[in-house]
Design an enzyme around this catalytic site. Structure first.
Site, PDB file in Angstrom:
ATOM      1  N   THR A 101      -8.923  12.369  -3.412  1.00  0.00           N
ATOM      2  CA  THR A 101      -9.429  11.663  -2.246  1.00  0.00           C
ATOM      3  C   THR A 101     -10.872  11.221  -2.434  1.00  0.00           C
ATOM      4  OG1 THR A 101      -9.982  13.815  -1.361  1.00  0.00           O
ATOM      5  CG2 THR A 101      -7.940  12.826  -0.566  1.00  0.00           C
TER       6      THR A 101
ATOM      7  N   THR B  23     -21.948  28.285 -27.576  1.00  0.00           N
ATOM      8  CA  THR B  23     -22.215  28.296 -26.137  1.00  0.00           C
ATOM      9  C   THR B  23     -22.297  26.843 -25.689  1.00  0.00           C
ATOM     10  OG1 THR B  23     -24.621  28.355 -26.468  1.00  0.00           O
ATOM     11  CG2 THR B  23     -23.525  30.473 -26.234  1.00  0.00           C
ATOM     12  N   GLY B  24     -22.172  26.636 -24.387  1.00  0.00           N
ATOM     13  CA  GLY B  24     -22.219  25.273 -23.865  1.00  0.00           C
ATOM     14  C   GLY B  24     -20.849  24.839 -23.385  1.00  0.00           C
TER      15      GLY B  24
ATOM     16  N   ARG C 213      -9.631  29.097 -14.736  1.00  0.00           N
ATOM     17  CA  ARG C 213     -10.112  28.350 -15.911  1.00  0.00           C
ATOM     18  C   ARG C 213     -10.590  29.345 -16.986  1.00  0.00           C
ATOM     19  NH1 ARG C 213     -15.354  28.016 -18.731  1.00  0.00           N
ATOM     20  NH2 ARG C 213     -15.521  25.956 -19.646  1.00  0.00           N
TER      21      ARG C 213
ATOM     22  N   GLY D   3     -12.612  29.438 -20.613  1.00  0.00           N
ATOM     23  CA  GLY D   3     -13.451  28.633 -21.504  1.00  0.00           C
ATOM     24  C   GLY D   3     -13.179  28.971 -22.958  1.00  0.00           C
TER      25      GLY D   3
HETATM   26  N1  ASP Z   1     -18.980  28.140 -23.249  1.00  0.00           N
HETATM   27  C1  ASP Z   1     -18.908  28.731 -21.943  1.00  0.00           C
HETATM   28  C2  ASP Z   1     -17.670  28.236 -21.251  1.00  0.00           C
HETATM   29  O1  ASP Z   1     -17.363  27.070 -21.375  1.00  0.00           O
HETATM   30  C3  ASP Z   1     -20.044  28.453 -21.068  1.00  0.00           C
HETATM   31  C4  ASP Z   1     -21.383  28.416 -21.730  1.00  0.00           C
HETATM   32  O2  ASP Z   1     -21.554  28.799 -22.842  1.00  0.00           O
HETATM   33  O3  ASP Z   1     -22.337  28.012 -21.105  1.00  0.00           O
HETATM   34  O4  ASP Z   1     -17.061  29.010 -20.541  1.00  0.00           O
END
Ligand code: ASP
Length: 362
Positions: free
Chosen positions: A197, A266-267, A243, A245
């Site tokens: 929406t 990370t990321g 979810r 990661g």
């Molecule tokens: N890699 C992690 C995730 O996607 C998050 C992070 O490292 O900031 O869950």
């Protein structure tokens, strides 16, 4: 031709091929001081200065590398002020903290992981128990929590007041700024009438409260040539419940192979999963790349495979951060990040310190 020489040629060839494949002007691979380091070391993401120090101390007391790094990251998991990991981590879109973690033990090549675990402060310690006490690799959700409680882990509310206030602020403001894509944001549609929406695009300019990512990765190598890796996180803030990661996925957010080395990420986890980032970094080291080169080559691969317009800036580069960390079995180590600003932590006989990761894009 000896093996090492042949591997270096392979590495140079594969980097050239990667550059050609991306078609983007990429900085030539840099050799960093860590690439020339040899011998025992512990390496972590930039938020892990205390973790590498603790892991180093424990290794020197003769503790196994997997135990040492799990004890190291526990300091960050239990810290309510680190809003990206364990207790105090930012919750999912329903206000529930769900944690992900993985551990891999080089000498036995065993892995243990937990995903979407709730109410347990130290998921890396639970992942280590999955590795040690079960014939499985991954436990998720309720099953992971029941396993932890059965082993005596304390059940507690992980949502601190500070994280709850941040979540309420996000809830009051998020509008289009969530993980559900609007029809215009789906680069590939399967045409289901009536769904979605929102009309505005979730660009960085229209996002009043950015999503927060943050995680701790830690790897360590001892004087017997044994190594292990671990990654632990509360994941992407305000994620869709359930979810998972990259952090708990072996080969994505972490991978360790005692014959070659270990790596972590990370990321933006989605990007790392879709390229098997940590496995790829270890593979690249096996082909002869230094740790910094291997991390850079993984980021190039991710950049090349990022096709969705909302994830690219005006130059066609990924607009998100991923930082890769790698350590080779001889003690060489390095890190690279997609965008400037990534850092990593390292500890050897010279003590713990934080170092800048090499950015792929300026
Ligand atoms: N890699 C992690 C995730 O996607 C998050 C992070 O490292 O900031 O869950």
């Amino acid at each position: 031709m000896n093996n090492i020489h042949r591997r270096h040629l392979l590495a140079a060839g594969s980097l050239a091929a990667l550059s050609a494949a991306t078609g983007k002007a990429l900085a030539s691979p840099r050799r960093e001081p860590g690439d020339d380091h040899r011998g025992p070391v512990s390496v972590a993401s930039g938020n892990g200065v205390k973790a590498v120090e603790r892991a180093w101390e424990l290794m020197n007391q003769g503790r196994d590398t997997a135990e040492a790094i799990v004890e190291g990251v526990r300091i960050v998991e239990e810290d309510p002020n680190d809003m990206s990991v364990g207790y105090g981590g930012l919750p999912n879109e329903r206000g529930v903290v769900q944690l992900d973690s993985s551990v891999m033990h080089g000498p036995t090549h065993k892995a243990g992981c937990v995903a979407c675990i709730e109410d347990i402060k130290t998921p890396a310690s639970v992942a280590l128990e999955v590795l040690r006490r079960t014939d499985h690799v991954m436990l998720v959700g309720q099953g992971a929590k029941e396993f932890a409680v059965a082993l005596g882990f304390k059940e507690e509310n992980l949502l601190t007041d500070r994280a709850r206030r941040a979540w309420l602020r996000w809830k009051a403001n998020h509008g289009p700024n969530d993980d559900w894509l609007n029809p215009e944001q789906m680069d590939w549609e399967f045409n289901q009438e009536g769904h979605g929406t929102h009309t505005a695009m979730a660009t960085p300019e229209t996002s009043p409260i950015p999503f927060t990512t943050g995680t701790i990765h830690c790897s360590a190598l001892n004087d017997k040539g044994e190594l292990s890796g671990c990654t632990t996180t509360s994941g992407l803030s305000y994620k869709i419940p359930g979810r998972v990661g990259d952090s708990p996925i072996i080969g994505a957010g972490m991978y360790a192979d005692n014959e070659i080395g270990s790596a972590g990420a990370t990321g933006r986890g989605e990007a790392v999963i879709q390229c098997c980032g940590s496995f790829l970094a270890v593979q690249f080291m096996d082909q002869g790349m230094s740790p910094t080169e291997a991390c850079t080559a993984v980021l190039k691969r991710i950049a090349d495979r990022t096709k969705q317009k909302r994830l690219l800036n005006e130059k066609g580069e990924p607009n998100f951060q991923v930082t890769m960390y790698a350590m080779r079995k001889d003690g060489a180590y390095g890190s690279a990040c997609m965008r400037p600003g990534g850092t990593f932590a390292v500890c050897n006989g010279e003590g713990p310190r934080r170092v800048n990761s090499v950015p792929l894009f300026g």
